[in-house]
Enzyme design. Structure first.
Site, PDB file in Angstrom:
ATOM      1  N   THR A   1     -44.538 -12.941  -0.209  1.00 14.53           N
ATOM      2  CA  THR A   1     -43.136 -12.855   0.199  1.00 14.53           C
ATOM      3  C   THR A   1     -42.492 -11.699  -0.548  1.00 14.53           C
ATOM      4  O   THR A   1     -42.333 -11.745  -1.769  1.00 14.53           O
ATOM      5  CB  THR A   1     -42.397 -14.162  -0.119  1.00 14.53           C
ATOM      6  OG1 THR A   1     -43.031 -15.237   0.589  1.00 14.53           O
ATOM      7  CG2 THR A   1     -40.934 -14.076   0.310  1.00 14.53           C
TER       8      THR A   1
ATOM      9  N   LYS B   1     -39.501 -14.019   6.996  1.00 11.15           N
ATOM     10  CA  LYS B   1     -39.852 -14.900   5.876  1.00 11.15           C
ATOM     11  C   LYS B   1     -38.711 -14.997   4.868  1.00 11.15           C
ATOM     12  O   LYS B   1     -38.403 -16.087   4.368  1.00 11.15           O
ATOM     13  CB  LYS B   1     -41.125 -14.394   5.183  1.00 11.15           C
ATOM     14  CG  LYS B   1     -41.522 -15.219   3.941  1.00 11.15           C
ATOM     15  CD  LYS B   1     -41.816 -16.671   4.284  1.00 11.15           C
ATOM     16  CE  LYS B   1     -41.936 -17.568   3.045  1.00 11.15           C
ATOM     17  NZ  LYS B   1     -43.071 -17.251   2.196  1.00 11.15           N
TER      18      LYS B   1
END
Length: 299
Positions: A95, A171
């Site tokens: 991420t 995300k």
């Protein structure tokens, strides 16, 4: 397909590795932790003393590290970019900020490879079960190269386009929901304890009513059991909510709930819980109220 390489054999990376191996895909792995490398060998994979050695001749690299800085170091500072087969696909599952994903993709392209932007959601449980959700973007070539691995590790693969950074954008926005719901779950339990609710009954009521969320149902049992062994850590959410706030600044979008959630995660980290399970955010609330979550009378 040539051998696949996976760098980052932590809680999630090892689960992903197991499912890749179960799918019959030859896998080399590398982690700075020697016990993690030994565990991969015990699972049926192979490893090496350096990341570059592990990646040599591979045409697919799966990267499961913490942040953009680690991703960049793993690819370029370690010699991995030179060791991979020319034109290899580098699947970045971390991420990271959308702008970092775009910059990384440009540098990967300059090194003669292609990037699949592929951050994951589902935590250690999803990694172990092979049911991760992936938010992805990349070229058809990248997808075709990674197709077998995606099938092995994911329950759902969202294909969001071919531009790098799209997967990262989705995300990061998703992490707003995950982080706020997690902190809200802790706040519910903290208020319940202070107000005199039975914690187990409160969990039962919220879990079967309109206030239920996936995070509440998943994390509150850990809070009630006092579990601290990490499936995802407080510091991961300090990072991820920081990325949410950075994206909000870039888009000129106010995010007051995200900011409040980030502060509570930061407080838990400052108290020494950063490397423990993210449900330990409850400890920051307990410090503020003086009440534990298992007894209205305090602990």
């Amino acid at each position: 397909m040539n051998e696949t390489c996976l760098i980052g054999l932590g809680a999630m990376g090892m689960g992903m590795a197991r499912n890749i191996l179960k799918a019959g895909i030859a896998l080399r792995g590398f982690d700075l932790s020697e016990p993690a490398r030994a565990q991969l060998v015990a699972e049926g994979g192979t490893t090496a003393e350096t990341a570059a050695e592990a990646a040599t001749g591979c045409d697919l690299l799966v990267l499961m590290v913490v942040n953009a800085e680690q991703a960049r170091a793993a690819i370029f500072a370690s010699g991995v970019a030179q060791a991979l087969t020319p034109g290899a696909t580098i699947m970045v599952c971390s991420t990271i900020a959308p702008e970092d994903a775009r910059a990384l993709a440009a540098d990967i392209d300059a090194a003669g490879h292609i990037m699949l932007d592929a951050p994951v959601s589902g935590g250690q449980v999803g990694a172990e079960a092979g049911t991760l959700t992936l938010m992805t973007s990349g070229s058809e070539t990248a997808y075709s190269r990674a197709d077998a691995v995606l099938g092995a590790i994911a329950g759902k693969v969202h294909r969001l386009g071919d531009a790098p950074g799209l997967g990262a954008t989705y995300k990061v926005v998703h992490q707003l929901a995950a982080g706020v719901h997690l902190v809200a779950a802790a706040e519910v339990m903290a208020l319940g304890a202070r107000a005199g609710c039975d914690p187990e009954k409160l969990f039962e009521i919220v879990s079967t009513s309109a206030g239920q969320s996936w995070m509440f149902e998943d994390r509150v049992p850990r809070i009630l059991a006092g579990e601290t062994a990490p499936t995802s850590t407080v510091d991961i959410f300090v990072k991820d909510l920081g990325l949410v706030l950075q994206t909000g600044r870039d888009c000129a979008t106010p995010l007051p709930l995200s900011a409040a959630a980030h502060q509570m995660m930061l407080a838990a980290s400052a108290m020494g819980y950063g490397r423990l399970d993210d449900s330990c955010v409850i400890r920051a609330y307990e410090a503020l109220t003086g009440y534990g979550t298992k007894s209205p009378e305090g602990e």
